[in-house]
Enzyme design. Structure first.
Site, PDB file in Angstrom:
ATOM      1  N   CYS A 146       2.971  -2.955  -3.942  1.00  0.00           N
ATOM      2  CA  CYS A 146       4.230  -2.253  -3.633  1.00  0.00           C
ATOM      3  C   CYS A 146       4.093  -1.290  -2.705  1.00  0.00           C
ATOM      4  O   CYS A 146       5.109  -1.465  -1.592  1.00  0.00           O
ATOM      5  CB  CYS A 146       4.380  -1.171  -4.877  1.00  0.00           C
ATOM      6  SG  CYS A 146       4.658  -1.925  -6.446  1.00  0.00           S
ATOM      7  N   CYS A 192       0.750   1.418  -7.213  1.00  0.00           N
ATOM      8  CA  CYS A 192       0.785   0.163  -6.903  1.00  0.00           C
ATOM      9  C   CYS A 192       0.352  -0.027  -5.593  1.00  0.00           C
ATOM     10  O   CYS A 192       1.382  -0.007  -4.527  1.00  0.00           O
ATOM     11  CB  CYS A 192       2.140  -0.356  -7.338  1.00  0.00           C
ATOM     12  SG  CYS A 192       2.419  -2.035  -7.113  1.00  0.00           S
TER      13      CYS A 192
END
Length: 105
Positions: A32, A29
């Site tokens: 993230c 991600c």
């Protein structure tokens, strides 16, 4: 930041006293990865008041679903084992997380 697994989540989060922030993420991600350094800075700043943890949901999908985490990045704030707030979305900023934490400190 404490690395959580499906095996230690209950003990470290649901049975914990005080405030716990859980960063739900996956290694692939991009948002993230982008927010992580700022969250680690918050961990240094508030580490005496809040337990900072992270959970790779690709290794604990059922647990993430049980915590109502359907996408990443997502942050849940728990107080004495009870979920208080969820912050999620690609446009989430560390400032949003900090403001949410301040409301509980």
């Amino acid at each position: 930041m404490l690395e959580l697994t499906k095996d230690n989540f209950e003990q470290e989060v649901l049975n914990a006293e005080g405030l716990v922030l859980v960063d739900f993420y996956t290694p692939t991600c991009a948002p993230c990865k982008a927010i992580l350094p700022e969250i680690e800075e918050l961990a240094e700043k508030y580490g005496d008041k809040v337990k900072f943890c992270k959970l790779d949901i690709s290794k604990a999908r059922r647990l993430a679903i049980k915590q109502k985490v359907m996408g990443v990045p997502a942050f849940n704030i728990y107080k004495d084992g009870e979920k208080q707030k969820t912050l999620a979305g690609d446009d989430l900023k560390a400032e949003d997380v900090e403001e949410a934490l301040k409301a509980f400190i």
